[in-house]
Design an enzyme around this catalytic site. Structure first.
Site, PDB file in Angstrom:
ATOM      1  CE  LYS A  42      48.518  38.275  42.160  1.00 20.71           C
ATOM      2  NZ  LYS A  42      48.845  38.892  40.894  1.00 20.71           N
ATOM      3  N   GLY A  76      64.283  35.061  44.612  1.00 22.22           N
ATOM      4  CA  GLY A  76      65.016  36.286  44.934  1.00 22.22           C
ATOM      5  C   GLY A  76      64.559  36.921  46.235  1.00 22.22           C
ATOM      6  N   GLY A 117      62.327  31.445  39.619  1.00 24.48           N
ATOM      7  CA  GLY A 117      61.402  30.844  38.655  1.00 24.48           C
ATOM      8  C   GLY A 117      61.869  29.463  38.236  1.00 24.48           C
ATOM      9  NE  ARG A 147      70.056  35.435  39.760  1.00 25.77           N
ATOM     10  CZ  ARG A 147      68.864  35.762  39.329  1.00 25.77           C
ATOM     11  NH1 ARG A 147      68.695  36.885  38.668  1.00 25.77           N
ATOM     12  NH2 ARG A 147      67.840  34.979  39.549  1.00 25.77           N
TER      13      ARG A 147
END
Ligand code: AMP
Length: 397
Positions: free
Chosen positions: A202, A355, A378, A35
């Site tokens: 999930k 990630g 995200g 990053r």
């Protein structure tokens, strides 16, 4: 998308919102500086144009309003200085909008870089507070958002701050435009067959993305903990494996949508199962039909790896988000490592998001084989979901 190339920044004070939220080990060493490296192009471009550059980022989640050393951006500043290889100063402020930051900003010369402290030391950041955004904006003439990994959040340095600058004084950074253009190009006009590989714990976190992907791809592979919700939705025994009972209907709806659209839908055919969630436990390699009552599936098995390899064989575009198992434990990492190898071996355009998934490809030694590894998990999911990112919206206001 308008980038900083499209606006006049020569010699100006430029505020760049970066995403320097990098992982660190237990000793505080940065373990993956992608990053930081990804932000260099934008920073160097501003240095070459004689700008005074103010950098800001959040780092993890400190208790708002409280300074705690473990959340400080000092290690990031040091790494950044090494990577930038500049003669000019890299100042580090010990506050965000306090006296130290202001004093150091005053002293800056053309080409200097100032890194503010962790934005989340200030309560106004996550609250998207206008007063705090105004304070941040007062550092600069130009606002640049290069924080792809954070631009799905409506925070002050992402959203409220952009309102303080008119269209000629704000733009996206090069990393931001690369990420967004890459995802939109692939999603709008993929070379087919287009395969989505989705894993992780999930269904709930990826439900919308999965629903949206099903209508765009030719094949879907579902692995990881979320596979069990799909297996249970078909009435199969899954022992004590991770499951979201409240999402069985949604899981059925996704499979039906795939079926109706002629999209091939693949689930693992075998698992590495264990009686408990632990590295030091007995494991068995079993087909899904034989998961013993009370045991749980913690990784996809060797037969699934072979099946998935076949499925990926003719792919021209692959998008991968989420590991195939509990890859953090060696015993349950093989399914994810094999998936990484199989994806890397194809001649497809390969896009890795998230990630954890980037971490898997790095551990597998495949990261350089992937076409594109996103810096935002995200945010990339939101793009796949078809949601307009607040950070981009704010640049157009
Ligand atoms: P996510 O944040 O949803 O992408 O999930 C990533 C996490 O899923 C990783 O930390 C994995 O350890 C976890 N995971 C993957 N497969 C399983 C599984 N079969 N059971 C429990 N957790 C899993």
């Amino acid at each position: 998308m308008k980038t900083l190339k499209d606006i006049d920044i020569d010699g100006k004070r430029v505020f760049i919102r970066c995403d320097f939220n990098v992982p660190k080990d237990e000793f505080g060493n940065i373990t993956d500086d992608r990053r930081i490296r990804s932000a260099l192009q934008t920073i160097r471009y501003c240095i070459d144009r004689g700008c005074k550059i103010i950098l800001a980022s959040h780092y993890e989640r400190p208790e708002a309003g409280q300074y705690e050393e473990k959340y400080s951006l000092v290690p990031v500043g040091k790494r950044l200085h090494t990577l930038l290889k500049i003669k000019n100063e890299l100042f580090m402020a010990n506050d965000v909008v306090g006296p130290d930051a202001k004093e150091k900003a005053e002293k800056m010369q053309a080409g200097d870089v100032l890194l503010l402290e962790n934005l989340r030391y200030e309560v106004g950041e996550t609250a998207n507070e206008e007063a705090f955004a105004k304070e941040l904006a007062s550092f600069a003439d130009i606002y640049v958002n290069d924080a792809f990994g954070a631009c799905h959040r409506k925070h002050a340095s992402i959203y409220a701050i952009a309102k303080q600058f008119d269209a000629k004084h704000k733009a996206a950074g090069f990393l931001m435009s690369k990420e967004v253009n890459f995802f939109s190009k692939v999603l709008e006009n993929p070379i087919r067959p287009f395969v989505a590989v989705v894993g992780g714990s999930k269904v709930s976190g990826k439900l919308q993305a999965l629903t949206n992907l099903v209508s765009k791809v030719d094949k879907v592979i579902v692995g990881g903990g979320m596979a069990f919700t799909f297996l249970k939705a078909q009435g199969y025994e899954i022992g004590n494996s991770l499951v979201e009972d409240d999402l069985l209907d949604e899981a059925r709806a996704i499979m039906k949508k795939a079926h109706d659209l002629g999209v091939k839908f693949y689930l693992p055919v075998d698992f590495v199962v264990a009686p408990e969630f632990s590295e030091n436990t007995a494991v068995k390699y079993l087909p899904w039909q034989e998961i013993p009552v009370g045991w749980m599936g913690l990784d996809t098995g060797p037969a699934s790896a072979r099946l998935f390899r076949e499925v990926l064989n003719d792919a021209q575009t692959i998008i991968w988000n989420g590991p195939m198992g509990v890859y953090e434990m060696d015993k349950f990492s093989k399914g994810s490592i094999m998936m990484s190898h199989h994806i890397a071996e194809t001649h497809a355009t390969t896009i890795v998001g998230g990630g954890d998934t980037a971490d898997v490809t790095a551990r597998a030694g495949d990261i350089d084989e992937m076409t594109f590894v996103s810096t935002g998990g995200g945010a990339s999911l939101k793009l796949i979901e078809g949601i307009k990112l607040p950070g981009l919206e704010a640049l157009e206001l």
